[in-house]
Design an enzyme around this catalytic site. Structure first.
Site, PDB file in Angstrom:
ATOM      1  N   CYS A  40       0.885  -1.372   0.074  1.00  0.00           N
ATOM      2  CA  CYS A  40      -0.008   0.219  -0.035  1.00  0.00           C
ATOM      3  C   CYS A  40       0.820   1.226   0.067  1.00  0.00           C
ATOM      4  CB  CYS A  40      -1.072  -0.112   1.085  1.00  0.00           C
ATOM      5  SG  CYS A  40      -0.069  -0.446   2.803  1.00  0.00           S
ATOM      6  N   HIS A  72      -2.736   6.510   5.313  1.00  0.00           N
ATOM      7  CA  HIS A  72      -1.265   6.824   5.391  1.00  0.00           C
ATOM      8  C   HIS A  72      -0.828   8.063   4.878  1.00  0.00           C
ATOM      9  CE1 HIS A  72      -1.121   2.638   6.637  1.00  0.00           C
ATOM     10  NE2 HIS A  72      -0.670   2.084   5.678  1.00  0.00           N
TER      11      HIS A  72
END
Ligand SMILES: NC(=O)c1ccc[n+]([C@@H]2O[C@H](COP(=O)([O-])OP(=O)(O)OC[C@H]3O[C@@H](n4cnc5c(N)ncnc54)[C@H](OP(=O)(O)O)[C@@H]3O)[C@@H](O)[C@H]2O)c1
Length: 337
Positions: free
Chosen positions: A128, A241
């Site tokens: 990711c 994130h």
């Protein structure tokens, strides 16, 4: 078109369900799989209930065209034969096959056509944190070759799955009610009111596995000799994130050139007015598709260096959305009918 999700109850599996519905993915039937924990549970998809089946080594994948797997690397490795033996394409969210030579590692904005060469019927969805970074680096690479990257990540609890999100919420509750944390299972240390400079296991070179994924996977996706040195850090945000990225290009490029390239890049939104407190933050990128970029500026220590800040919902573009975009590309290119 029959689509299956292995790991439907998890953080990524649930997002795959949401995004398949949102994007009106052209499917006629859906099959959900899980372990004994979620087998029998029902999930709603476009007004219809679907019951989770127990994943087993049997013929359940016989008439399935696309299988999105998000149940961890161990399960992907154990079930790859069972899933692909009748011709289904497995789009795998785990790290199980990412660096295998005969498995394409795909971010559709960058190397979609790699997905067309998948001799094992397996296409890997990258890590990711790496997906988010390469979506932003790729338009800059077109201005001038990127030789080096230094990156620090600020990764949310949800990167470790649905139970990790619950654990962070539980830790804050315990702090408020008892003044101390007693639940520490998913993370190696208390995460509430803390940051942990380790994600995934430590390797022999004192980089973590997550950091080495960023090094290796970036090169494979971008077809480049780029070198990425990362420090991956778990922070106590719940979802989305962030990354502070420094990069050195072969030729000098200006901040204006970079901003212009990012403005026009697929999957990227430029949010960059720092004098007015405008820059991307995880609270705002959560639940959204694009990667948000700001704080673009010249590096003070290197003439060929520039730096930027990015945030993105890693369960969406970092996992579920990217996997579904690969599926859409396969259908569009006629590889799955
Ligand atoms: N979270 C992220 O941001 C993210 C981003 C990119 C990639 N990934 C990767 O995606 C995968 C899933 O992550 P996640 O965050 O969604 O984890 P999660 O929330 O912990 O979900 C794990 C899923 O795996 C299923 N599962 C576990 N053991 C199984 C078994 N024996 N048979 C069938 N299903 C089983 C679970 O089903 P039960 O509930 O039935 O046990 C659950 O649906 C991992 O490989 C992870 O590295 C995650």
């Amino acid at each position: 078109m029959r689509v299956a999700i292995v790991g439907a109850s998890g953080a990524v599996g649930q997002e795959i369900l949401n995004i398949l519905a949102e994007r009106n993915f052209p499917l006629d039937d859906l099959v959900l799989f899980g372990s004994e924990r979620s087998a029998g549970k029902k999930y709603n998809f476009k007004g219809k209930e679907y019951e989770v089946k127990l994943l087993q080594h049997n013929d359940d994948f016989k008439d399935v065209d696309i299988v999105f797997t998000s149940a961890g690397a161990g399960i992907s490795k154990e079930y790859v034969e069972t899933i692909t033996k009748f011709g289904a394409v497995m789009i795998d969210n785990s790290s199980a096959f990412r660096m295998d030579k005969d498995v394409p590692l795909v971010v559709p904005e960058i190397n979609a056509e790699d997905a067309l060469n998948c001799p094992r019927g397996v296409i890997a969805n990258p890590n990711c944190t790496t997906i988010m970074m390469v979506v932003v680096l790729n338009p800059i690479e077109k201005l001038s070759h990127i030789k080096k990257v230094h990156v620090s990540s600020y990764q949310s609890a949800s990167g470790a799955g649905a139970t990790a999100m619950k654990e962070l919420e539980q830790q804050y509750k315990e702090m408020v009610e008892d003044g101390k944390v007693s639940t520490i299972n998913k993370f190696p240390h208390q995460l509430a009111y803390n940051v942990i400079p380790q994600i995934d296991k430590m390797m022999e070179n004192d980089y973590t596995k997550e950091e080495m994924k960023m090094y290796e996977e970036t090169r494979k996706i971008m077809h480049s000799d780029i070198r990425t040195s990362a420090t991956c850090v778990r922070v106590s945000s719940l979802r989305s994130h962030s990354e502070s990225v420094w990069f050195e290009t072969k030729e000098q490029i200006s901040v204006e050139q970079i901003r212009e390239a990012l403005k026009n890049a697929p999957g990227v939104t430029l949010v960059d007015d720092p004098q007015n407190y405008v820059y991307p933050m995880p609270l705002e990128s959560a639940g959204k598709d694009n990667i948000f970029v700001g704080r673009v500026r010249k590096d003070l220590a290197d003439d060929n260096g520039n730096t930027l800040w990015l945030t993105g919902d890693q369960i969406r573009k970092g996992a579920a959305l990217n996997a579904i975009q690969i599926g859409e590309y396969l259908i569009k290119s006629g590889n799955i009918k």
